[in-house]
Design an enzyme around this catalytic site. Sequence first.
Site, PDB file in Angstrom:
ATOM      1  N   GLU A 182      20.781 -28.017 -35.895  1.00 26.54           N
ATOM      2  CA  GLU A 182      22.057 -27.535 -35.335  1.00 26.54           C
ATOM      3  C   GLU A 182      21.781 -26.618 -34.158  1.00 26.54           C
ATOM      4  OE1 GLU A 182      24.815 -26.154 -38.293  1.00 26.54           O
ATOM      5  OE2 GLU A 182      25.684 -24.669 -36.949  1.00 26.54           O
TER       6      GLU A 182
ATOM      7  N   GLU B 180      21.711 -23.309 -44.058  1.00 29.98           N
ATOM      8  CA  GLU B 180      21.821 -21.863 -43.825  1.00 29.98           C
ATOM      9  C   GLU B 180      22.035 -21.063 -45.109  1.00 29.98           C
ATOM     10  OE1 GLU B 180      24.810 -21.334 -40.823  1.00 29.98           O
ATOM     11  OE2 GLU B 180      23.479 -21.987 -39.212  1.00 29.98           O
TER      12      GLU B 180
END
Length: 810
Positions: free
Chosen positions: A512, A436
């Site tokens: 995720e 991220e």
Amino acid sequence: MDLNWRFHFGDPPDANNLFDYPERQQLTKTWSTYLEEEAKLARGRIDPVVNNLGGNISSVQPSFDDGNWRTLNLPHDWFVELPFKQGPPGGDIPTPTGWNNGSKDVDPKKGFNIGWYRRSFTLPTSDAGKILSVEMDGVFRNSLVWINGHCLGRHLSGYTSFSYDLTPYAIPGGKNTLVVRVDASRSTGWFYEGAGIYRHVWLVKTNPLHVARWGTYVVSEILKDGNARLSIETTVRNQGKRIEAVRLTSTVFDAKGRRVAEAGEEIPIFEEGQDHVVRQQVLVRAPNLWSVDTPVMYSLASRVTGDGELFDEYKTPFGIRTVRFDPERGFFLNGEHVSLKGTCNHQDHAGLGVALPDRAQWFRIERLKAIGSNAYRTAHNPPTPELLDACDHLGMLVMDENRNMGVTPDMLDDLRSTILRDRNHPSVFIWSLGNEEGQLQGNDGIGVETVNTMSKVARELDSSRLTTVAISGHWGKGFSRVIEVMGYNYWRQGNVDKYHEDFHSRPSLATEDVSALATRGYYGERKGGYCPAYDVINEPGTYRDTVEHTIQYYASRPFIAGFFAWAGFDHRGEPSPFGWPQISSNYGALDTCGFMKDNAYLYQAWWGAKPVLHIFPHWNWAGREGKPIWVWAESNCDEVELLLNGRSLGKKAMPRYGHLEWQAPYTPGAITGKAYIQGKEVLRKRIETTGPPAAIRLMPDRKTLHGDGEDVSFVTVQVTDARGRIVPDANNMVDFQIDGGRIIGVGNGDPVCHEPDQAERRSAFNGLAQVIVQAPRKGTKIVLTAKSATLETASVVIDVDSSGPRPSAP
């Protein structure tokens, strides 16, 4: 070198600001301006080795009197020992222990973010002429290391392993003093990271001619006839005089220690300071392949000999297996399709922080295997080697994740060290370059350049695995245009189907997803740090999803190799959704102790093969007589029937990847679930209204420990009624006494509990607590006793076996 260290908080008075190290403003993520910022900072940094940084500081000197410093053993996390303290306001402002996490007291004025370690040891005179080094598996963070007053270097990362050559300064036949300064005043994550030397330290001795550290590499190829061809690469290093006629012999042994293949190679001339990379191939006939169900290990013995002398023998555990991705069909292990049923996990545990004994790694993987998981993401950093050992032996695939994305020398060196260290572990099936990176991941310039550079480094060191990045949005841009395996973080962050259509030749997995919020055993309103344990979306309109829907979503998209749930275990810090006084997350399928939440049974039902039936909530609802209680059944059977005090409330068909619900008017007694397959009852679960707390029950996960001073048992503490039934809302304080071992941590899974993590007492949370007991180095048994006012005392005996060497697998 884990035993008998001395420890002290804070810098000595004569240090002043000598050890200050300028770092970029943002450490948690890589900003687009980081290269320019790094270049400016680098010009102002002092080379600690060239300048022998701190060589004149009092606590660095071998003669320094550390007698009033605390004595301790490694691994050690000093943050977990401190009282809880509210972090700074602002929600996502990183603190030394995580994201506004009501974390441990790290007041700079008290010096709790600086720690010093000293370890004195004597080397035998026979070590003269040997190459001596110290290897550190992980120190959080920004460490400086000295030997006998000489600075060996600085290591910034809190997650990668590193080593230093002690040979020029070590004193064979005399006393030596190793000193480590650890500066944990800055965090690199938004989660709990701990502080200190929290992994093993090793003293390594070799002959000048030896196999280099992490100097072997084994790659398997399964042939059409079922045999395996192994390609072996070995780096032999000469740090001594010129030598002739050196031979490297590489021998492969199976799990029973039988020799199954061998190859030899002559090195005619070996100059001083030279490395030789030797490439060999051997054939292993009818190998036992490593898989998640049959995790069979082999070992490679690399022997360096010459003129009748054995210079070195270096052993490398490995497994024989192949991995590949298909853009339409997902992931294949040994040519067979495997759906990745993964969890993301940080590295802390209740009572221990990040300083986990080796057995704790095995315990945690066993708990995840029990809910049907077959894959583990090391979020968001390289793991300790012992975690990978556990995954190798227990059959858990691993996404091995890099901490800092970027192309500075330090960042690329960290990536290289992780791959070199971990590439022989059969459990590791993919490298994750990062997570991220909001300012880089959608950038078609520096973002693409970053991924290409890091992927090239990975391929140079390991041709057998692909790379991925956990990408949250910007799909179709930046990272996602060039990464080898697309990594989706949360399907709600973009359009998975469109990306697959546009990049149809690229394999993918969900790195995720889920982030469901649930507190074990809690069924009230969402408040005060607690979230109801039902699998419902507690924050509508966000990226979060339910466990149930996430399983359904990815099951309908076979081109995705599987998904990694956030999270396997609850973890310290990141206390969503409330912040202080909440001090740990609600994300896990398991709480911080490893106790199963209700949604863990959804994973168990739909990830596993055995019939499962779980009904909840508990049936202690005094004061709500006659009012409806929301009852759920989670199962993979055809039908489930619910009975209240023997009266059927109906039989219902179980939807695939789903659950069933009833509204049952509360009446004390029992609810019973019956599960059916093809009309036949196969499982029955009964939940009764219990009496008040009356007794304690202690249940160790292992009743025999090895007497090495390191082995541990995780003891479940249950508060029961007079009939031995766990009281589901009990919160009694329990005091512990131990004879023959020591208590190294306590917990209960309560995300709002501020009781000390390292103590000899702990309150139960919804009927359960945990105490972690460590074996002594001498003795034959441990006696643990638990007492509580108004409850019947309990004791348990744990045997200690000190005979023979410690088993290789805890």
